[in-house]
Design a protein around this motif. Structure first.
Motif, PDB file in Angstrom:
ATOM      1  N   ALA A   1     -12.351   1.311 -10.592  1.00  0.00           N
ATOM      2  CA  ALA A   1     -12.082   2.968 -10.551  1.00  0.00           C
ATOM      3  C   ALA A   1     -13.336   3.461  -9.999  1.00  0.00           C
ATOM      4  N   VAL A   2     -14.442   3.157 -10.267  1.00  0.00           N
ATOM      5  CA  VAL A   2     -15.714   3.723  -9.770  1.00  0.00           C
ATOM      6  C   VAL A   2     -15.945   3.437  -8.544  1.00  0.00           C
ATOM      7  N   LEU A   3     -15.635   2.069  -7.950  1.00  0.00           N
ATOM      8  CA  LEU A   3     -15.675   1.755  -6.712  1.00  0.00           C
ATOM      9  C   LEU A   3     -14.826   2.587  -5.730  1.00  0.00           C
ATOM     10  N   ALA A   4     -13.558   2.544  -6.043  1.00  0.00           N
ATOM     11  CA  ALA A   4     -12.310   3.462  -5.557  1.00  0.00           C
ATOM     12  C   ALA A   4     -13.158   5.044  -5.373  1.00  0.00           C
ATOM     13  N   ALA A   5     -13.483   5.455  -6.753  1.00  0.00           N
ATOM     14  CA  ALA A   5     -13.912   6.992  -6.718  1.00  0.00           C
ATOM     15  C   ALA A   5     -15.073   7.154  -5.407  1.00  0.00           C
ATOM     16  N   ARG A   6     -15.825   6.163  -5.369  1.00  0.00           N
ATOM     17  CA  ARG A   6     -17.191   6.211  -4.531  1.00  0.00           C
ATOM     18  C   ARG A   6     -16.648   6.218  -2.824  1.00  0.00           C
ATOM     19  N   LEU A   7     -15.472   5.224  -2.876  1.00  0.00           N
ATOM     20  CA  LEU A   7     -15.102   5.033  -1.236  1.00  0.00           C
ATOM     21  C   LEU A   7     -14.056   6.104  -0.939  1.00  0.00           C
ATOM     22  N   THR A   8     -13.644   6.958  -1.964  1.00  0.00           N
ATOM     23  CA  THR A   8     -12.642   8.026  -1.607  1.00  0.00           C
ATOM     24  C   THR A   8     -13.325   9.141  -1.025  1.00  0.00           C
ATOM     25  N   PRO A   9     -13.025   9.545   0.252  1.00  0.00           N
ATOM     26  CA  PRO A   9     -14.025  10.713   1.002  1.00  0.00           C
ATOM     27  C   PRO A   9     -13.612  11.994   0.284  1.00  0.00           C
ATOM     28  N   ARG A  10     -14.719  12.742   0.132  1.00  0.00           N
ATOM     29  CA  ARG A  10     -14.805  13.836  -0.617  1.00  0.00           C
ATOM     30  C   ARG A  10     -14.670  15.235   0.140  1.00  0.00           C
ATOM     31  N   SER A  11     -14.933  15.310   1.156  1.00  0.00           N
ATOM     32  CA  SER A  11     -14.645  16.557   2.255  1.00  0.00           C
ATOM     33  C   SER A  11     -13.355  16.679   2.684  1.00  0.00           C
ATOM     34  N   VAL A  12     -12.594  17.886   2.575  1.00  0.00           N
ATOM     35  CA  VAL A  12     -11.414  17.918   3.173  1.00  0.00           C
ATOM     36  C   VAL A  12     -11.270  17.843   4.822  1.00  0.00           C
ATOM     37  N   ARG A  13     -12.249  17.633   5.488  1.00  0.00           N
ATOM     38  CA  ARG A  13     -12.239  17.014   6.834  1.00  0.00           C
ATOM     39  C   ARG A  13     -12.075  15.538   6.935  1.00  0.00           C
ATOM     40  N   ALA A  14     -12.929  14.963   6.058  1.00  0.00           N
ATOM     41  CA  ALA A  14     -12.650  13.447   6.015  1.00  0.00           C
ATOM     42  C   ALA A  14     -11.277  13.056   5.242  1.00  0.00           C
ATOM     43  N   ARG A  15     -10.623  13.770   4.248  1.00  0.00           N
ATOM     44  CA  ARG A  15      -9.505  13.339   3.798  1.00  0.00           C
ATOM     45  C   ARG A  15      -8.414  13.764   4.631  1.00  0.00           C
ATOM     46  N   THR A  16      -8.514  14.737   5.338  1.00  0.00           N
ATOM     47  CA  THR A  16      -7.278  15.096   6.253  1.00  0.00           C
ATOM     48  C   THR A  16      -7.245  14.011   7.366  1.00  0.00           C
ATOM     49  N   THR A  17      -8.481  13.642   7.820  1.00  0.00           N
ATOM     50  CA  THR A  17      -8.474  12.684   8.946  1.00  0.00           C
ATOM     51  C   THR A  17      -8.001  11.267   8.469  1.00  0.00           C
ATOM     52  N   LEU A  18      -8.285  10.913   7.203  1.00  0.00           N
ATOM     53  CA  LEU A  18      -7.920   9.736   6.731  1.00  0.00           C
ATOM     54  C   LEU A  18      -6.402   9.874   6.382  1.00  0.00           C
ATOM     55  N   ALA A  19      -5.989  10.980   5.927  1.00  0.00           N
ATOM     56  CA  ALA A  19      -4.334  11.078   5.710  1.00  0.00           C
ATOM     57  C   ALA A  19      -3.604  11.031   6.814  1.00  0.00           C
ATOM     58  N   ALA A  20      -4.057  11.673   8.158  1.00  0.00           N
ATOM     59  CA  ALA A  20      -3.461  11.554   9.298  1.00  0.00           C
ATOM     60  C   ALA A  20      -3.388  10.166   9.825  1.00  0.00           C
ATOM     61  N   CYS A  21      -4.673   9.505  10.018  1.00  0.00           N
ATOM     62  CA  CYS A  21      -4.556   8.017  10.337  1.00  0.00           C
ATOM     63  C   CYS A  21      -3.544   7.267   9.700  1.00  0.00           C
ATOM     64  N   THR A  22      -3.555   7.345   8.169  1.00  0.00           N
ATOM     65  CA  THR A  22      -2.904   6.659   7.489  1.00  0.00           C
ATOM     66  C   THR A  22      -1.421   6.650   7.694  1.00  0.00           C
ATOM     67  N   THR A  23      -0.963   7.983   7.944  1.00  0.00           N
ATOM     68  CA  THR A  23       0.398   8.491   8.022  1.00  0.00           C
ATOM     69  C   THR A  23       0.737   7.802   9.596  1.00  0.00           C
ATOM     70  N   VAL A  24      -0.214   8.114  10.418  1.00  0.00           N
ATOM     71  CA  VAL A  24       0.393   7.581  11.938  1.00  0.00           C
ATOM     72  C   VAL A  24       0.289   6.102  11.815  1.00  0.00           C
ATOM     73  N   GLY A  25      -0.641   5.651  11.391  1.00  0.00           N
ATOM     74  CA  GLY A  25      -0.787   4.078  11.154  1.00  0.00           C
ATOM     75  C   GLY A  25       0.478   3.354  10.609  1.00  0.00           C
ATOM     76  N   ALA A  26       1.091   3.984   9.466  1.00  0.00           N
ATOM     77  CA  ALA A  26       2.239   3.880   8.936  1.00  0.00           C
ATOM     78  C   ALA A  26       3.311   3.748   9.894  1.00  0.00           C
ATOM     79  N   ALA A  27       3.558   4.938  10.431  1.00  0.00           N
ATOM     80  CA  ALA A  27       4.370   5.193  11.466  1.00  0.00           C
ATOM     81  C   ALA A  27       4.576   4.542  12.541  1.00  0.00           C
ATOM     82  N   LEU A  28       3.215   3.987  13.016  1.00  0.00           N
ATOM     83  CA  LEU A  28       3.339   3.124  14.289  1.00  0.00           C
ATOM     84  C   LEU A  28       3.494   1.614  13.877  1.00  0.00           C
ATOM     85  N   LEU A  29       3.383   1.265  12.568  1.00  0.00           N
ATOM     86  CA  LEU A  29       3.771  -0.094  12.131  1.00  0.00           C
ATOM     87  C   LEU A  29       5.133  -0.178  12.201  1.00  0.00           C
TER      88      LEU A  29
END
Length: 496
Positions: free
Chosen positions: A44-72
């Protein structure tokens, strides 16, 4: 026999040893529990450290994850559709060629060697006794090919004797000839299908990461550009200090949610600045109002202490007592203002009959210099605090008595259109100038004709009355009158 002089070994030593062992066992169990808890909490500590904290990073990660899943999903669907379509095309061509050979056999036009179409692996025509009647050139002279089972349930043949190591689809058609029934086997290669699928998979494997990278870069830049005004607003708010309430945050040119947020922040800062200014003015006015009577009181006490004449001392002490009463009244008003300022949104809910309250308040003021005429409608009840509403009426009557020429009029009636109770307190004294209609409700404000402490108060009566009215969901205002002054209070009527 034991020596009677030697004392026996104390039994407490065994008890101490047992307690020591128990403590060590408990300590060991506690350490083991701590290690287990630490091991369980480490992911849990490792996951909390790896989770991006800024809105910009979280938005980019969410967009890449969504587009990656859609592409797959889209790539898998595309490859599946491509494979199914190509195989269907091959199977259709193979079956059509098998039917053509079957028609030749039925018409007795079958030749021993049959030509192969493009993509066809072999052709064999076998009679009922298993003899090869006709065949393609590549399998001429060979016995009938034995069918083998394919993983997908389709019929295929073992082409390894022919040097072929690829997949194929086989169409089998039965035809009736004058010499008996024959079976036509036509096999078509799936090399083109596999090649096309491999090329498509390679193209998707190269293009999908590029597209995903493009989406990530565009999302990062777009989010950063969209959040830049928010960061500017945050920096602007962070720069606002106790002494810099006049600063404002930048408002973006676009008419969007962020611009409205900036406008709301500026409006809030303006209210804070106005509140701070009112607080500083209130403190300064209160200090001034307290300093003057305190200075007079000190002077009177010092003179009374030093003056030898008892009569003069008595007069001075009486003046000091009056100033003490004035100070006490001022302190009471300041305390009431503080209570009103800190009062929450919850309103007092006692049932108050305004006609009874006005009548009892006026009867208790028998020593007023001017008569009070009452015009009260019965049965008007409001929800509120009798103490505070009585103070509101008292302040209005004090102001009216202070400025009246011959008398004061109090009128209570119901406003049927608004569902409110209206209380008018009028006096026939000098009218208030229109430009002073709101200024008289500011704290410590006294107009020029009421600056004398013999006739004017501290300038808190009307502000307290308005605050009480607002706290009860109503209001207090100065309304125009033909002669004199009228202060009108409106309060919501309690639900029956």
């Amino acid at each position: 026999m034991a020596d009677p002089t030697t004392p026996p070994a104390p039994a407490a030593d065994g008890l101490t040893i047992r307690r020591s062992r128990t403590a060590r066992l408990r300590a060991g169990r506690l350490r083991a529990a701590v290690r287990r808890h630490s091991a369980a909490a480490r992911p849990a500590v490792l996951a909390a450290r790896l989770t991006p904290r800024s809105v910009r990073a979280r938005t980019t990660l969410a967009a890449c994850t969504t587009v990656g899943a859609a592409l797959l999903v889209a790539s898998a669907a595309l490859l599946g559709l491509l494979h199914a379509n190509l195989e269907h095309t091959v199977e259709s061509g193979t079956r059509e060629q098998a039917r053509a050979v079957a028609r030749l056999a039925a018409d007795e036009q079958l030749t021993p060697l049959l030509p192969l179409d493009h993509g066809t692996d072999f052709i064999q025509v076998v009679d009922a006794r298993g003899r090869v009647v006709a065949t393609s050139q590549n399998v001429a002279g060979r016995p009938a090919l034995a069918p083998v089972g394919a993983p997908d349930g389709r019929t295929t043949f073992d082409l390894r004797p022919l040097g072929e190591e690829h997949r194929q689809r086989v169409a089998t058609v039965t035809a009736t000839t004058p010499n008996g029934p024959v079976t036509v086997h036509v096999g078509s290669s799936l090399r083109t299908v596999d090649a096309a699928q491999d090329v498509a998979a390679a193209a998707l494997l190269a293009l999908c990461p590029l597209l995903l990278l493009t989406v990530g870069v565009l999302t990062w830049r777009t989010t950063g550009r969209a959040l830049a005004p928010v960061e500017a607003i945050r920096a602007g708010v962070a720069a606002v200090g106790d002494r810099q309430l006049d600063l404002r945050v930048p408002v973006p040119a676009a008419d969007d949610e962020i611009a409205r947020l900036a406008g709301t922040m500026n409006a809030m800062l303006a209210r804070l600045e106005a509140a701070g200014a009112r607080q500083r003015r209130f403190i300064a006015d209160a200090s001034h109002e307290l300093r003057s009577p305190l200075a007079v009181l000190r002077t009177q006490l010092e003179v009374a202490l030093a003056h030898p004449d008892p009569a003069v001392r008595t007069a001075l002490l009486e003046g000091a007592l009056e100033d003490t009463d004035r100070l006490q009244a001022l302190a009471t008003d300041l305390l009431l203002l503080a209570r009103l300022d800190s009062a929450g949104p919850d309103r007092p809910d006692d049932s108050v009959d305004l006609a009874d309250l006005v009548d009892s308040t006026v009867r208790a003021r028998a020593g007023d210099p001017h008569p009070v005429r009452l015009d009260l409608a019965e049965g008007i009840t409001v929800a509120g605090s009798p103490l505070w509403l009585g103070r509101l009426l008292t302040n209005l009557l004090d102001n009216a008595q202070r400025h009246a020429g011959r008398g004061v009029t109090v009128r209570l009636y119901r406003d049927p259109g608004a569902g409110r109770a209206v209380l008018d307190v009028a006096n026939d004294g000098p009218a208030v100038a229109p430009e002073d209609g709101e200024r008289i409700f500011e704290r410590f404000t006294r107009l020029d004709d009421a600056r004398s402490r013999d006739h004017g108060g501290a300038g808190l009566g009307l502000p307290i009355a308005r605050d009480i009215a607002r706290h009860h969901g109503g209001g207090l205002a100065l309304v125009p009158a033909a002669d004199g002054t009228v202060f009108r209070t409106h309060l919501p009527i309690a639900a029956s």
